[in-house]
Each structure stands twice: as structure tokens, then as C-alpha cells.
Motif scaffolding. Sequence first.
Motif, PDB file in Angstrom:
ATOM      1  N   GLN A 178       4.929  31.516  18.583  1.00 18.80           N
ATOM      2  CA  GLN A 178       4.803  31.667  17.134  1.00 18.80           C
ATOM      3  C   GLN A 178       4.410  33.090  16.766  1.00 18.80           C
ATOM      4  O   GLN A 178       4.961  33.686  15.830  1.00 18.80           O
ATOM      5  CB  GLN A 178       3.765  30.678  16.608  1.00 18.80           C
ATOM      6  CG  GLN A 178       3.595  30.714  15.089  1.00 18.80           C
ATOM      7  CD  GLN A 178       2.540  29.741  14.614  1.00 18.80           C
ATOM      8  OE1 GLN A 178       1.727  29.272  15.408  1.00 18.80           O
ATOM      9  NE2 GLN A 178       2.536  29.446  13.329  1.00 18.80           N
ATOM     10  N   ALA A 192       7.377  35.433  17.315  1.00 22.58           N
ATOM     11  CA  ALA A 192       8.373  35.290  16.246  1.00 22.58           C
ATOM     12  C   ALA A 192       7.900  35.970  14.967  1.00 22.58           C
ATOM     13  O   ALA A 192       8.687  36.623  14.263  1.00 22.58           O
ATOM     14  CB  ALA A 192       8.650  33.811  15.993  1.00 22.58           C
ATOM     15  N   ALA A 193       6.602  35.830  14.660  1.00 20.91           N
ATOM     16  CA  ALA A 193       6.063  36.481  13.456  1.00 20.91           C
ATOM     17  C   ALA A 193       6.130  38.001  13.582  1.00 20.91           C
ATOM     18  O   ALA A 193       6.476  38.704  12.618  1.00 20.91           O
ATOM     19  CB  ALA A 193       4.626  36.022  13.215  1.00 20.91           C
ATOM     20  N   ASP A 194       5.817  38.527  14.776  1.00 21.56           N
ATOM     21  CA  ASP A 194       5.892  39.968  14.984  1.00 21.56           C
ATOM     22  C   ASP A 194       7.329  40.470  14.859  1.00 21.56           C
ATOM     23  O   ASP A 194       7.585  41.532  14.251  1.00 21.56           O
ATOM     24  CB  ASP A 194       5.328  40.341  16.356  1.00 21.56           C
ATOM     25  CG  ASP A 194       3.813  40.216  16.408  1.00 21.56           C
ATOM     26  OD1 ASP A 194       3.194  40.127  15.331  1.00 21.56           O
ATOM     27  OD2 ASP A 194       3.258  40.181  17.528  1.00 21.56           O
ATOM     28  N   LEU A 195       8.255  39.747  15.419  1.00 23.95           N
ATOM     29  CA  LEU A 195       9.660  40.166  15.331  1.00 23.95           C
ATOM     30  C   LEU A 195      10.148  40.126  13.886  1.00 23.95           C
ATOM     31  O   LEU A 195      10.904  41.005  13.448  1.00 23.95           O
ATOM     32  CB  LEU A 195      10.522  39.248  16.207  1.00 23.95           C
ATOM     33  CG  LEU A 195      10.305  39.369  17.717  1.00 23.95           C
ATOM     34  CD1 LEU A 195      11.136  38.320  18.454  1.00 23.95           C
ATOM     35  CD2 LEU A 195      10.670  40.758  18.205  1.00 23.95           C
ATOM     36  N   LEU A 196       9.730  39.115  13.135  1.00 26.00           N
ATOM     37  CA  LEU A 196      10.123  39.030  11.727  1.00 26.00           C
ATOM     38  C   LEU A 196       9.539  40.206  10.936  1.00 26.00           C
ATOM     39  O   LEU A 196      10.234  40.804  10.105  1.00 26.00           O
ATOM     40  CB  LEU A 196       9.650  37.703  11.132  1.00 26.00           C
ATOM     41  CG  LEU A 196       9.958  37.487   9.640  1.00 26.00           C
ATOM     42  CD1 LEU A 196      11.453  37.549   9.381  1.00 26.00           C
ATOM     43  CD2 LEU A 196       9.377  36.157   9.164  1.00 26.00           C
ATOM     44  N   LEU A 197       8.287  40.548  11.215  1.00 18.74           N
ATOM     45  CA  LEU A 197       7.675  41.677  10.518  1.00 18.74           C
ATOM     46  C   LEU A 197       8.375  42.988  10.860  1.00 18.74           C
ATOM     47  O   LEU A 197       8.631  43.817   9.979  1.00 18.74           O
ATOM     48  CB  LEU A 197       6.188  41.761  10.876  1.00 18.74           C
ATOM     49  CG  LEU A 197       5.425  42.955  10.284  1.00 18.74           C
ATOM     50  CD1 LEU A 197       5.545  42.985   8.773  1.00 18.74           C
ATOM     51  CD2 LEU A 197       3.965  42.908  10.708  1.00 18.74           C
ATOM     52  N   ALA A 219      11.462  43.324  11.714  1.00 20.98           N
ATOM     53  CA  ALA A 219      12.755  43.308  11.024  1.00 20.98           C
ATOM     54  C   ALA A 219      12.582  43.712   9.561  1.00 20.98           C
ATOM     55  O   ALA A 219      13.400  44.458   9.004  1.00 20.98           O
ATOM     56  CB  ALA A 219      13.385  41.924  11.126  1.00 20.98           C
ATOM     57  N   ARG A 220      11.511  43.235   8.929  1.00 19.93           N
ATOM     58  CA  ARG A 220      11.262  43.617   7.535  1.00 19.93           C
ATOM     59  C   ARG A 220      10.948  45.104   7.413  1.00 19.93           C
ATOM     60  O   ARG A 220      11.418  45.778   6.490  1.00 19.93           O
ATOM     61  CB  ARG A 220      10.105  42.799   6.978  1.00 19.93           C
ATOM     62  CG  ARG A 220      10.434  41.317   6.752  1.00 19.93           C
ATOM     63  CD  ARG A 220       9.197  40.561   6.292  1.00 19.93           C
ATOM     64  NE  ARG A 220       9.505  39.169   6.002  1.00 19.93           N
ATOM     65  CZ  ARG A 220       8.582  38.252   5.683  1.00 19.93           C
ATOM     66  NH1 ARG A 220       7.299  38.607   5.632  1.00 19.93           N
ATOM     67  NH2 ARG A 220       8.934  37.007   5.432  1.00 19.93           N
TER      68      ARG A 220
END
Length: 370
Positions: free
Chosen positions: A200, A203-208, A210-211
Motif C-alpha cells: 500500500q 503504491a501511494a509513493d508511486l502515485l505521488l 506520478a502526480r
Amino acid sequence: MDADADADDDDERQSRPGRGEVGRKVRLHTGTATVDGERADYRFASVAATTPGGETVTVSAGAPLATERHAVAEVRTAMLAGLPALLVVVAGVTWLVTRRALRPVEAIRGEMAAITASADLSRRVPEPGTGDEVARLAATTNETLAALEAAVDRQRRFVADASHELRSPIASLRTQLEVAVAHPELLDVAGAAADTVRLQRLAADLLLLARLDAGERPREGGRADLAELVRAELSERAAERTAGRVPVRIGELPERLEVPGSRARLAQVLTNLLDNAQRHAASRVTVSGRREGDRAVLEVADDGAGVPEAERERIFERFVRLDDARSRDEGGAGLGLAIARDVVTRHGGTLGVRSAPGGGALFEVRLPLA
């Protein structure tokens, strides 16, 4: 008689010459006259003169307009006859000059079309050595291609590294679930939960990331108090002393240290820096803050082994872990420092690392004050 006529008569009387004199005022006009039996148009110059007897006469001298008109007609005929040829010559010269000037542009266009068709970003357009606008256009195009190539390479490495990092917790969860299906009594619930949390967070780090790569910036008008963030973070970590982690203490810190930006993003920067410091510290971690001119300075120091000078920029790259011997669970995925620097940069600040006064590493965040 109107006023204009009276004024003309006054002017004429004032300009009338005395006896035996010729007037100074010359009047030019066009008229028709018959000379030697031929009537033609003339251009006259007339002056007034007074005879010794007091008689005022007008003396006129003229030149025929036929010669002037004939010359104009000849010039007009010559221009009309030569204009088409002149236009053809000018058009031909213009076409040749334009074609020669645009030849480098066509070469650039052709190479760009070939790059687009081949998707080979390592190719470059030809740069003419003329030093003009076309040469600067070619140089700028090559710089853009180089930046695009670097961005694509970085994206490919990021996708490959992310896939590699995600594969490990997913494989571990799958193994545990397959074992649980066959032997429910062997299910490692704590291990499965830890892998789920790790997945989790990743995934949160990768999403950040990407943003951030998409250009996310702090919302206008937002503010964050770094001093309050430090106190809140340390109150949450107070129980970690019994969990075997190095304690964190507050050094010099003002009552308020406000900066413009996102409170949540800057809190994550502080969390990532403290997590990194606790993983590498031997006995203590110190966080402090101060004002320097128009900047807020936040420092996180540990008493660990420190960061070699040659590696002080590399540690901010994504998926970089200098200590390859430590476990992934302890060392993380190597995204914390990369995220911290990206967030600080988008807040108009800087994040760097140097040696701490008492040994170890000191991470320094500089942000503009609110």
C-alpha cells in the motif's frame, strides 16, 4: 465683390512695381497659346512690370508642355514593356534565395519526420553553421530532443523499477495465500499484513511521484507551519522508543515557522526524512529549524555512518539504496528521499545533505518564508 477678391486686389496693389521696375512676384500657370500658327499647351511664368510712363503690363514667358509629356509617355511605354521581364527576374531571384534559405529548414523537417517515424530519440537534426535564426532553431530542437530522450529513459527506468519493487510483495502475498489454502494453520497473518502495508505504501509513493511528474504544484494561498509539523510528528513517534527505533528529539526550533504550500505534502517530507534518519542513526536523531533571511531552514541530523560525498546526489534518485545489504523491509523502496526533494522543489525550495557536526548525515530543507 467678396472678401477674398478684395484681399487679392490689395496684394496685387502692394506687389505692383514702381515706375521702370519689374515686380518680384512670379505667377506660374498653365495655358494655351498659338505660336507660328500652332496651338499648344504651355507652362507660363508671368511677372508685372511698370513702364517709365507709369503703365503696368504683364510680361509672360512660356515653354511648351509637349516635350515633357512626350518624355513621360516614352518612360511609361518603356516601363510597361520592361515590367513583365523585371517581375520575372525578381520572382526568379526571390525563389532561388528563398529556396536556399529554407533548405536547412527542410532538412530539419525531414529529420524530424524520420525521428517521428522511427521513434529513435537518439537522432538529432542537422545544425547549419550560419549562426542565424535557423541555426538557433536547430540547436533548440536538438536540446528538446535530448530532454525528451532523457525523460523517456527516466520513465522507462521508473516503470521497470516500479514493476520490480511491486513484484516482491505481490509474490510474497500470493505465496502466503497459496499456503493458507492448502494449510490454513500455517498462514502468517502478521507477515501478510506487513506485506499488504508495504504494498500500500509503495503504491501511494508511486502515485505521488506520478502526480509530481505531471506537474502537480501546491495550491495557491496554502500555508504550513514547519514548527507545528515537527511537534505533531514527534508526538506521534513518542511510542517508538519502546519499539526499538532510535528516538527523535527537537533541537533549536522557533515557536512558528510558516511557509507557503501544502501542509500534507510538507508533512510527508518531514516523515520521509525522519524515517531515513532513524534507519541509519546509531543512537539519536535531531530535528531543528530556524529563519535565515527570507528562508525557513529545517534540518534533520543523525549520528550514523553518514553519506559519502560522491553519493550525496545519487541518494535522491528513485529506487536508490546505498546499503544493498539491508533488507527491503528495513531499507524501503528507495523512494522517500526522491519524493522529499521533488516536493520541496515544487514548493520553491531546496533539499541537500552534508555531514552533521557530530558525525552522521544532516539533511537540510530550505523554503521561502510565508
